[in-house]
Design a protein around this motif. Structure first.
Motif, PDB file in Angstrom:
ATOM      1  N   MET A  41       0.916  -1.326  -0.118  1.00 16.22           N
ATOM      2  CA  MET A  41       0.030  -0.207  -0.015  1.00 16.22           C
ATOM      3  C   MET A  41       0.946   1.329   0.005  1.00 16.22           C
ATOM      4  O   MET A  41       1.903   1.281   0.758  1.00 16.22           O
ATOM      5  N   GLU A  42       0.451   2.095  -0.894  1.00 17.61           N
ATOM      6  CA  GLU A  42       1.221   3.273  -0.832  1.00 17.61           C
ATOM      7  C   GLU A  42       0.494   4.422  -0.473  1.00 17.61           C
ATOM      8  O   GLU A  42      -0.614   4.832  -1.204  1.00 17.61           O
ATOM      9  N   TYR A  43       0.799   5.336   0.311  1.00 16.46           N
ATOM     10  CA  TYR A  43      -0.031   6.410   0.716  1.00 16.46           C
ATOM     11  C   TYR A  43       0.554   7.819   0.241  1.00 16.46           C
ATOM     12  O   TYR A  43       1.909   7.667  -0.059  1.00 16.46           O
ATOM     13  N   GLN A  73      -3.742  13.778  -2.288  1.00 17.96           N
ATOM     14  CA  GLN A  73      -4.540  14.021  -3.664  1.00 17.96           C
ATOM     15  C   GLN A  73      -3.768  14.560  -4.740  1.00 17.96           C
ATOM     16  O   GLN A  73      -3.907  14.175  -5.530  1.00 17.96           O
ATOM     17  N   TYR A 109      -1.736  11.824  -6.182  1.00 16.66           N
ATOM     18  CA  TYR A 109      -2.536  10.748  -6.849  1.00 16.66           C
ATOM     19  C   TYR A 109      -2.835  11.452  -8.285  1.00 16.66           C
ATOM     20  O   TYR A 109      -2.614  10.831  -9.466  1.00 16.66           O
ATOM     21  N   ASN A 153      -2.571   0.461  -5.774  1.00 16.08           N
ATOM     22  CA  ASN A 153      -2.321   0.299  -4.569  1.00 16.08           C
ATOM     23  C   ASN A 153      -1.998   1.599  -3.759  1.00 16.08           C
ATOM     24  O   ASN A 153      -1.952   1.530  -2.591  1.00 16.08           O
ATOM     25  N   ALA A 154      -2.426   2.631  -4.284  1.00 21.44           N
ATOM     26  CA  ALA A 154      -2.476   3.930  -3.634  1.00 21.44           C
ATOM     27  C   ALA A 154      -3.544   4.086  -2.762  1.00 21.44           C
ATOM     28  O   ALA A 154      -4.573   3.764  -2.899  1.00 21.44           O
ATOM     29  N   ARG A 155      -3.257   4.887  -1.742  1.00 25.33           N
ATOM     30  CA  ARG A 155      -4.273   5.328  -0.847  1.00 25.33           C
ATOM     31  C   ARG A 155      -4.321   6.972  -0.537  1.00 25.33           C
ATOM     32  O   ARG A 155      -3.077   7.166  -0.067  1.00 25.33           O
ATOM     33  N   ILE A 168      -4.295  10.310   1.529  1.00 29.14           N
ATOM     34  CA  ILE A 168      -4.452  10.342   2.983  1.00 29.14           C
ATOM     35  C   ILE A 168      -5.589  11.608   3.027  1.00 29.14           C
ATOM     36  O   ILE A 168      -5.592  12.589   2.154  1.00 29.14           O
ATOM     37  N   ASP A 169      -6.411  11.374   4.244  1.00 31.15           N
ATOM     38  CA  ASP A 169      -7.415  12.323   4.413  1.00 31.15           C
ATOM     39  C   ASP A 169      -6.713  13.249   5.261  1.00 31.15           C
ATOM     40  O   ASP A 169      -6.479  13.238   6.401  1.00 31.15           O
ATOM     41  N   SER A 210       5.438  10.993  -0.377  1.00 32.64           N
ATOM     42  CA  SER A 210       5.759   9.464  -0.763  1.00 32.64           C
ATOM     43  C   SER A 210       6.799   9.534  -1.558  1.00 32.64           C
ATOM     44  O   SER A 210       7.073  10.297  -2.402  1.00 32.64           O
TER      45      SER A 210
END
Length: 153
Positions: free
Chosen positions: A1-3, A6, A9, A69-71, A73-74, A106
């Motif tokens: 998983m990759e944080y 926005q 991304y 795999n990207a997440r 971040i809020d 990241s």
């Protein structure tokens, strides 16, 4: 998983679309033009275009895997005060009193010119979880670096 942020991304999505919708069709067109020139065994343009296509397809697959795999971040749910991904850290090098400011990013967003260092870098790893006023010692290629965290945003 990759944080990631926005912004990071969205930038990766735009790069992927550019490669799929602009660059790949250009390479395919170059292959078709080179193929029309005749004998493929000694056709330099054809082989160069095929190599470029393979390189481009590899980059496309890599970016697709990263995005899968990207997440994102809020930013509103992040705890304040300690260094974490996307924190902007103002610090002082205690060896020469130089001040510096970096944003922990990241690996795909890291860009030293923009002041963004990878979360996997030695400095970022040493800073993670620390707060303003903390001092850390970091092993870098040039030796040991002693830093004081001045602020965390």
């Amino acid at each position: 998983m990759e944080y990631m942020s926005q912004e990071g991304y969205d930038k990766l999505v735009a790069e992927l679309r550019q490669m799929e919708n602009v660059e790949l069709p250009q390479v395919r067109e170059a292959i078709a033009e080179a193929r029309d020139k005749g004998d493929l065994s000694e056709n330099f343009e054809y082989h160069a275009a095929k190599r470029e296509q393979a390189r481009l397809l590899g980059r496309i697959r890599f970016k697709q895997r990263v995005l899968e795999n990207a997440r994102v971040i809020d930013m509103s749910s992040r705890a304040n005060g300690s260094v974490q991904l996307l924190s902007k850290v103002q610090m002082t090098n205690l060896g020469n009193q130089a001040t510096m400011s970096y944003t922990i990013a990241s690996p795909h967003e890291a860009n030293l010119r923009e002041g963004k260092i990878s979360i996997k870098s030695p400095i970022a790893e040493a800073l993670l979880g620390k707060k303003a006023g903390d001092e850390v010692t970091v092993r870098v290629p040039a030796g040991l670096l002693k830093l004081r965290i001045d602020s965390v945003e």
